[in-house]
Design an enzyme around this catalytic site. Structure first.
Site, PDB file in Angstrom:
ATOM      1  N   GLY A  14       0.763  -1.330  -0.019  1.00 30.36           N
ATOM      2  CA  GLY A  14      -0.043  -0.083  -0.070  1.00 30.36           C
ATOM      3  C   GLY A  14       0.817   1.299  -0.001  1.00 30.36           C
ATOM      4  O   GLY A  14       0.410   2.306  -0.541  1.00 30.36           O
ATOM      5  N   PHE A  15       2.191   1.239   0.543  1.00 29.86           N
ATOM      6  CA  PHE A  15       2.726   2.666   0.608  1.00 29.86           C
ATOM      7  C   PHE A  15       4.117   2.499  -0.020  1.00 29.86           C
ATOM      8  O   PHE A  15       4.888   3.372  -0.299  1.00 29.86           O
ATOM      9  CB  PHE A  15       3.305   2.715   2.139  1.00 29.86           C
ATOM     10  CG  PHE A  15       1.847   2.941   2.991  1.00 29.86           C
ATOM     11  CD1 PHE A  15       1.250   4.217   3.108  1.00 29.86           C
ATOM     12  CD2 PHE A  15       1.141   1.727   3.695  1.00 29.86           C
ATOM     13  CE1 PHE A  15       0.151   4.340   3.789  1.00 29.86           C
ATOM     14  CE2 PHE A  15       0.231   2.163   4.378  1.00 29.86           C
ATOM     15  CZ  PHE A  15      -0.374   3.194   4.612  1.00 29.86           C
ATOM     16  N   LYS A  22      13.351  -1.371   0.053  1.00 30.76           N
ATOM     17  CA  LYS A  22      11.984  -0.896   0.173  1.00 30.76           C
ATOM     18  C   LYS A  22      11.863   0.334  -0.280  1.00 30.76           C
ATOM     19  O   LYS A  22      12.674   1.155   0.422  1.00 30.76           O
ATOM     20  CB  LYS A  22      11.306  -1.182   1.496  1.00 30.76           C
ATOM     21  CG  LYS A  22       9.860  -0.879   1.726  1.00 30.76           C
ATOM     22  CD  LYS A  22       9.704  -1.455   3.072  1.00 30.76           C
ATOM     23  CE  LYS A  22       8.124  -1.110   3.441  1.00 30.76           C
ATOM     24  NZ  LYS A  22       7.874  -1.759   4.908  1.00 30.76           N
ATOM     25  N   ASP A  46      53.871 -11.710  14.004  1.00 29.29           N
ATOM     26  CA  ASP A  46      53.311 -11.378  12.778  1.00 29.29           C
ATOM     27  C   ASP A  46      51.766 -11.664  12.805  1.00 29.29           C
ATOM     28  O   ASP A  46      51.013 -11.811  11.821  1.00 29.29           O
ATOM     29  CB  ASP A  46      53.996 -12.203  11.429  1.00 29.29           C
ATOM     30  CG  ASP A  46      53.715 -13.591  11.754  1.00 29.29           C
ATOM     31  OD1 ASP A  46      53.239 -14.148  12.992  1.00 29.29           O
ATOM     32  OD2 ASP A  46      54.269 -14.565  10.768  1.00 29.29           O
ATOM     33  N   ASP A  48       1.471  -6.204  12.838  1.00 29.54           N
ATOM     34  CA  ASP A  48       1.259  -6.803  11.281  1.00 29.54           C
ATOM     35  C   ASP A  48       1.783  -8.170  11.139  1.00 29.54           C
ATOM     36  O   ASP A  48       1.951  -8.534   9.927  1.00 29.54           O
ATOM     37  CB  ASP A  48       1.777  -5.750  10.416  1.00 29.54           C
ATOM     38  CG  ASP A  48       0.748  -5.713   9.087  1.00 29.54           C
ATOM     39  OD1 ASP A  48      -0.410  -6.496   8.878  1.00 29.54           O
ATOM     40  OD2 ASP A  48       1.364  -5.201   7.919  1.00 29.54           O
ATOM     41  N   ARG A  64       7.121   0.081  -2.788  1.00 35.01           N
ATOM     42  CA  ARG A  64       7.393  -0.798  -3.773  1.00 35.01           C
ATOM     43  C   ARG A  64       8.841  -1.270  -3.553  1.00 35.01           C
ATOM     44  O   ARG A  64       9.751  -0.747  -3.039  1.00 35.01           O
ATOM     45  CB  ARG A  64       7.649  -0.159  -5.282  1.00 35.01           C
ATOM     46  CG  ARG A  64       6.233   0.113  -5.558  1.00 35.01           C
ATOM     47  CD  ARG A  64       6.270   0.727  -7.133  1.00 35.01           C
ATOM     48  NE  ARG A  64       4.899   0.862  -7.712  1.00 35.01           N
ATOM     49  CZ  ARG A  64       4.815   1.380  -8.774  1.00 35.01           C
ATOM     50  NH1 ARG A  64       5.748   1.815  -9.575  1.00 35.01           N
ATOM     51  NH2 ARG A  64       3.434   1.411  -9.398  1.00 35.01           N
ATOM     52  N   CYS A  65       9.181  -2.610  -3.985  1.00 33.76           N
ATOM     53  CA  CYS A  65      10.327  -3.135  -3.622  1.00 33.76           C
ATOM     54  C   CYS A  65      11.171  -3.647  -4.821  1.00 33.76           C
ATOM     55  O   CYS A  65      10.423  -3.776  -5.859  1.00 33.76           O
ATOM     56  CB  CYS A  65      10.193  -4.535  -2.853  1.00 33.76           C
ATOM     57  SG  CYS A  65      11.037  -4.537  -1.443  1.00 33.76           S
TER      58      CYS A  65
END
Length: 654
Positions: free
Chosen positions: A77-78, A95, A565, A189, A80-81
């Site tokens: 809804g908010f 994201k 070393d 969620d 895009r990937c």
């Protein structure tokens, strides 16, 4: 801020290649842009994610690092990937949130809170936060990419899952949720579409867009949010009831029901019908299901309308369902297509061991975690035209450094000390050496596990270890003392200055395009004056560590060789351990419970240092065949051994 299948595996097909217009500008197609015949019905509201423009082919961060945009992965809804690949070839999921969708302070605060919460998480069953940055159009949240899709995709492919598989998934999910709740974070969620699979088919919780930090004073939140099928009844009550950690417990019950019976318990076509069913607790177990009575009993408890009657996370794991049937040690990619064939052959004894081991791996018995705090500096940018504040940058010195990789020494220092140390791009050779050593170690460990290689016990010796350390990388670098008697500082610019405690000799270790690292040895008379500042820093830390820190491995110094070393190549900090990579091919892990383990001689030998400084070195095949050390066993050895192997694999750059 769900992105659906945003973290799924990708093929090599180019993004929108057939649709590239003549002007070369690529636009990602949006479902809502498809035209339909005009009707008198109300126009559907466009997703905010549609405001997100396709990122440029190369996205640059503030510090100049470049990420190459790959395929479009999905949208919510908010956001895009998109697939993103860094300059070393590693692939991530980005994201992407359009700045045009951030129209007010509330939306901005919500996004920055998501970043703050996710950035502060470090758990094997939570999608790893990598970076966040922005350009003029978008904000990018760079995440670990999970190539085997989500639990939702798995359920769609399989229709229902077997109880042994669900048992393992539930323990991993509960471990991650317990980690969140210990830090006073409620996810809000949790759903099958937000649970992803890593390459080893371990589940990873993602998407913290609705996550919130619960104040200990109020212990409640009142915003109505979530996904309809998964919303708890107290959330629907809004301000009249409020909600807290128990909403995540409810979501566990919903997910468990869906995985065992094929769909969520309250599912309906109409959202209002779903809400009414949730409020009235109206659901039925399918009559034709073969699911056990124990699974139904647990689900019934999880889906109690009264949140106070739901079991706690610890009480869930005490339920008989986890012990009444097979519990696999792991799940393979075979599960993506069918029920794994080996499940029927797991004995009850093996199941109990696998269950206990799984709980240890996910940190069920870990100590209290410090709560997440949303600070004012996390929500306010220092620059008018930018959105992300400096406090949310991974390079911010207020937060611990997860890793300080070796980089090239500054040209001004290199050129004035000695011409032999001046090399153009030594980082590639460094990474090749680091990767070769890691690969050889993992290969030897695998052959020892498969009994194809047997280390020579006569050649065994106690390794050189990091006996003291101070992380002061927000100013100078990482200081350490070795059991060989050397004290050094790995400076932030990449060079190391090393001194032996009983001599005035100085070793200057810098980048070399041919050898990876080049060591310059100076006596007191030949030490360049330009190194005086670095030597002062080393001396300062030597005095500090002598005065304030105890030697964690006093027994190692007497028996280890006084090699001059050996130096620290790289270190990595994790919530569970700090890992040291030494130039002699040893890997030291200091765990949070103050036990230490060292993998030496390219994986052939294993050393255990107890909190009381007892030290035991054994051939790896002996430790594995006996399942632990002989004189100083560690009750969590198997879990830590898996942690170490996983860490070594993670450090190999693709």
């Amino acid at each position: 801020m769900s992105t659906g299948r945003a973290l799924q595996a990708l093929n090599n097909v180019q993004l929108n290649t057939k649709a590239t217009p003549s002007n070369g500008i690529i636009k990602t197609p949006v479902r809502s842009s498809i035209s339909k015949p005009e009707t008198k019905s109300k126009k559907k509201k466009e997703k905010l994610s549609s405001l997100c423009k396709t990122p440029p082919s190369v996205v640059r961060t503030r510090n100049g690092r470049g990420y190459h945009r790959g395929l479009f992965l999905g949208e919510g809804g908010f956001a895009r990937c998109f697939q993103m690949k860094d300059e070393s070839g590693r692939i991530f999921a980005a994201k992407t949130v359009a700045k045009a969708s951030i129209k007010n302070e509330k939306t901005k605060t919500k996004l920055l809170s998501e970043i703050k919460i996710h950035k502060s998480m470090s758990h094997p069953n939570i999608v790893q936060f990598v970076d966040c940055f922005e350009d003029d159009v978008n904000v990018y949240i760079l995440l670990e990419i999970c190539p085997n899709q989500s639990l939702m995709d798995l359920l769609k492919a399989r229709k229902v899952l077997s109880e042994p598989e669900v048992r393992l998934f539930m323990v991993q999910i509960i471990g991650a949720i317990k980690y969140l709740h210990r830090r006073r974070v409620v996810h809000r969620d949790l759903k099958l579409g937000n649970i992803f699979f890593d390459p080893d088919m371990n589940v990873k919780i993602g998407d913290f867009g609705l996550a919130t930090v619960v104040s200990p004073s109020t212990n409640k939140r009142y915003t109505i949010c979530g996904t309809p099928n998964y919303i708890a009844p107290e959330v629907l009550g809004g301000k009249a009831t409020g909600h807290s950690f128990e909403v995540d417990i409810w979501a566990i019950g919903i997910m468990m029901f869906a995985l065992l019976f094929g769909k969520p318990p309250f599912q309906a076509k109409d959202v209002q019908v779903i809400y009414e069913r949730i409020k009235n607790n109206e659901y039925k177990f399918p009559a034709d299901s073969s699911a056990s009575a124990e699974s139904k009993n647990l689900i019934t408890k999880l889906l109690s309308t009264d949140p106070t009657l739901r079991p706690s996370l610890d009480e869930i794991l005490e339920h008989e369902w986890f012990k009444c049937g097979p519990f696999p040690a792991k799940i393979s990619t075979e599960s993506l297509k069918q029920i794994p064939k080996n499940l029927a052959f797991i004995t009850k004894e093996e199941s109990l061991i696998n269950f206990a081991t799984c709980k240890q791996r996910v940190g069920i018995n870990d100590s209290y975690k410090s709560p997440v705090e949303i600070l004012k500096t996390d929500l306010e940018s220092e620059q008018p035209k930018t959105l992300l504040p400096h406090s949310l940058s991974p390079n911010n010195t207020k937060n611990k450094y997860k890793e300080i990789p070796p980089v090239a020494v500054r040209n001004t220092v290199r050129s004035r000390i000695t011409n032999e140390l001046a090399n153009a791009h030594p980082e590639n050779q460094m990474m090749r050496i680091l990767n070769d050593t890691l690969s050889a170690t993992l290969m030897n460990m695998k052959e020892i596990e498969e009994q194809k290689l047997r280390p020579d016990a006569r050649a065994m010796k106690k390794p050189i270890v990091v006996s003291k350390w101070v992380d002061y990388s927000n100013k100078h670098g990482f200081s350490y003392q070795l059991s060989s008697g050397a004290i050094g500082v790995l400076f932030n610019a990449g060079q190391t200055v090393l001194k032996m405690v009983d001599t005035t000799d100085v070793f200057y270790i810098s980048s070399s395009s041919e050898e990876g690292w080049q060591v310059a040895h100076y006596t007191e008379e030949t030490t360049p004056s330009l190194l005086s500042r670095e030597i002062e820093v080393v001396d300062f830390f030597r005095k500090y560590m002598t005065a304030h820190l105890s030697d964690v491995s006093s027994g190692a110094r007497k028996s280890s060789s006084r090699s001059k070393d050996v130096f620290l190549r790289r270190y990595t900090r994790d919530d569970n351990y700090i890992m040291f990579e030494l130039s002699n091919g040893s890997y030291q892990f200091n765990f949070k419970d103050h036990h230490k383990m060292v993998i030496s001689e390219l994986g052939q030998y294993l050393t255990h240092i107890t909190p009381s400084k007892e030290i035991e070195t054994l051939p790896l095949d002996y430790v594995l065949s006996h399942g632990n050390f002989y004189e100083s066993p560690d009750e969590y050895f198997s879990v830590k051994y898996d942690f170490m192997k996983h860490a070594l694999r993670d450090k190999i750059s693709i």
